[in-house]
Design an enzyme around this catalytic site. Structure first.
Site, PDB file in Angstrom:
ATOM      1  N   VAL A  39      42.305  30.940  52.169  1.00  0.00           N
ATOM      2  CA  VAL A  39      41.252  31.894  51.833  1.00  0.00           C
ATOM      3  C   VAL A  39      41.823  33.287  51.594  1.00  0.00           C
ATOM      4  CG1 VAL A  39      40.798  32.524  54.239  1.00  0.00           C
ATOM      5  CG2 VAL A  39      38.942  32.672  52.556  1.00  0.00           C
ATOM      6  N   LYS A  40      42.990  33.573  52.134  1.00  0.00           N
ATOM      7  CA  LYS A  40      43.582  34.904  52.027  1.00  0.00           C
ATOM      8  C   LYS A  40      44.000  35.261  50.610  1.00  0.00           C
ATOM      9  CE  LYS A  40      43.313  36.067  56.389  1.00  0.00           C
ATOM     10  NZ  LYS A  40      42.516  37.211  56.838  1.00  0.00           N
ATOM     11  N   ASP A  41      44.061  34.277  49.714  1.00  0.00           N
ATOM     12  CA  ASP A  41      44.341  34.595  48.308  1.00  0.00           C
ATOM     13  C   ASP A  41      43.303  35.563  47.753  1.00  0.00           C
ATOM     14  OD1 ASP A  41      46.388  32.780  48.537  1.00  0.00           O
ATOM     15  OD2 ASP A  41      45.604  31.364  47.061  1.00  0.00           O
TER      16      ASP A  41
END
Length: 476
Positions: A39-41
């Site tokens: 999700v950090k993308d």
């Protein structure tokens, strides 16, 4: 089109087997399908775009960040695609898969000591800030306080969930780390309809009211060292967005993680297990008219050496397939005295052994985490020591072994001169064992002509270990 265009629009996957018996639907937002694997993308891209627009990050510049791994991976991927240099600082507790992935993207990885105070110059945030200041053309991403972090999820993650469920979502569950995901996506969903937002948090994390002691799930929660001067929460986390927090133990998180892989075919990280365990707890209270969406932050491929490794589980005292014994937990475990790290020799009682523990809430933690134990002091070590002498000066390090670990393996990987070993159950020290007694148990098991050992102290015919020296010599 570039790899960055593949960020977002991740699918919802309905859970069907681990939700058996539940009336409410539970859908998983598969953020591990982003190109960087987490999700950090989303936050990484939003932060870079904002920095470029503000002129803080220029062509040929250097991206610097302190992270448990996933944000750094997203930034490293973006740096590779856009021609930046990336320097990523990670704590030594991060999985080897994450550090290897960072290097694969071409990032320079700096590994620093985890579990220290925020003020310590070795702390991840301190090292990253120092490197950014010393490096020409550097930009510090600062995910914990960067408004682009929650902004990314308010602009993309929340709207996707609303659209994918056609507005039917009634509950949204997400873990709390930097706080960006739950704050941004949660805020959007609350504005879109009557959606209840639930945070999932490790049991000892302070977000949910825990004591801040160490835990085993990566990329989630908020650890606080007992000597921290001020507990500073990330500005990316907006606590008012969540209606409530569900506290999930390490064991629940890991069990849910492994069940997802084996019953749903979904290989996700343990922070996903935390969120799924919370979502199942929430769903048990709901009827068929409700739809729960739980966010899965990253892939289990980043944790194959941890949560999916039976040996790692045994060493940390978590449930794993049983091996032939004798096992560490088969025998008598001594309950030690727990003393503050600042205790003096005169405070040592008649107990066989004492642990010096960093105090939380003014007293040593019950069932302490290995990270909070300063050392072990056998009662006999204080002979001739002045009553006002600090026990820390004579304390020995305490190696830890898992309750379900074979004794032979535990002995092979711990120092031979360690007098005591801490016994872990679910990652916490529940007692200690004498290394000498453990070694004797292994020796007795090898004795020929004796019926083997069922515990540390007794052979199967009831003879005590201490009575077997002559049998041992005769059998050899």
């Amino acid at each position: 089109m570039s790899v960055l265009d593949a960020i977002g629009d991740t699918p919802l996957i309905r859970l069907t087997r681990i939700t058996a018996g539940l009336a409410a639907e539970v859908h998983l937002k598969a953020e591990f399908l982003n190109p960087g694997g987490s999700v950090k993308d989303r936050a990484a891209l939003a932060m870079v775009q904002a920095a470029e627009a503000a002129g803080e990050l220029r062509p040929g510049g250097v991206i610097v960040e302190g992270t448990s791994g996933n944000t750094g991976i997203g930034l490293a991927m973006i740096a590779a695609q856009r021609g930046y240099r990336a320097v990523v600082v990670v704590p030594d507790k991060s999985s080897v898969e994450k550090t290897n992935t960072l290097r694969a993207y071409g990032a320079e990885v700096v590994i620093t000591t985890g579990g220290v105070t925020r003020e310590d110059p070795r702390h991840v945030s301190q090292v990253a800030a120092r490197l950014a200041e010393q490096t020409p053309g550097a930009w510090l991403a600062g995910q914990y306080d960067n408004p682009a972090n929650p902004g990314a999820h308010q602009a993309t993650t929340g709207p996707e969930i609303w659209r994918q469920t056609a507005g039917r979502v009634t509950h949204f569950v997400a873990g709390v780390g930097t706080g960006g995901t739950i704050s941004g996506a949660g805020a959007y969903l609350r504005s879109a309809g009557p959606v209840t937002v639930i945070g999932a948090d490790p049991e000892s994390s302070v977000y949910g009211g825990g004591d801040g002691s160490p835990y085993y799930v990566e990329s989630i929660g908020h650890y606080v060292h007992p000597d921290t001067v001020e507990d500073v929460w990330p500005l990316s986390y907006h606590p008012a967005v969540a209606h409530r927090i569900e506290r999930i133990s390490d064991r629940e998180s890991i069990e849910a993680t492994r069940r997802l892989a084996r019953e749903e075919g979904i290989l996700a990280g343990a922070s996903t297990g935390t969120a799924v365990a919370a979502a199942l707890r929430v769903a048990r209270e709901l009827g068929p008219e409700h739809l729960v969406v739980v966010l899965a932050p990253d892939s289990g491929r980043a944790y194959l050496s941890k949560y999916f490794d039976d040996g790692w589980l045994r060493r940390a005292g978590f449930p794993a397939p049983t091996l032939p014994g004798p096992l560490v937990g088969d025998g008598e475990v001594v309950v030690p005295a727990l003393l503050p790290a600042s205790a003096r020799a005169g405070e040592l009682s008649a107990a066989a052994v004492a642990l010096l523990v960093l105090p939380r809430g003014g007293r040593p933690a019950v069932d302490p985490s290995p990270g909070d134990v300063v050392g072990v002091v056998p009662a006999g070590a204080v002979a001739g020591v002045a009553a006002d002498a600090p026990l820390a000066a004579i304390a020995r390090p305490l190696p830890v072994v898992g309750a379900g670990e074979p004794i032979s393996e535990a002995l092979a990987r711990t120092p031979g001169d360690a007098p005591w070993l801490g016994v872990l159950t679910d990652g916490r020290i529940r007692g200690v064992i004498s290394r000498a007694d453990v070694a004797t148990a292994v020796r007795v098991q090898e004795v020929r002509g004796v019926g083997g050992v069922d515990t540390f102290g007794l052979t199967k015919d009831g003879t005590h270990v201490s009575d077997l020296d002559s049998v041992d010599r005769g059998a050899r």
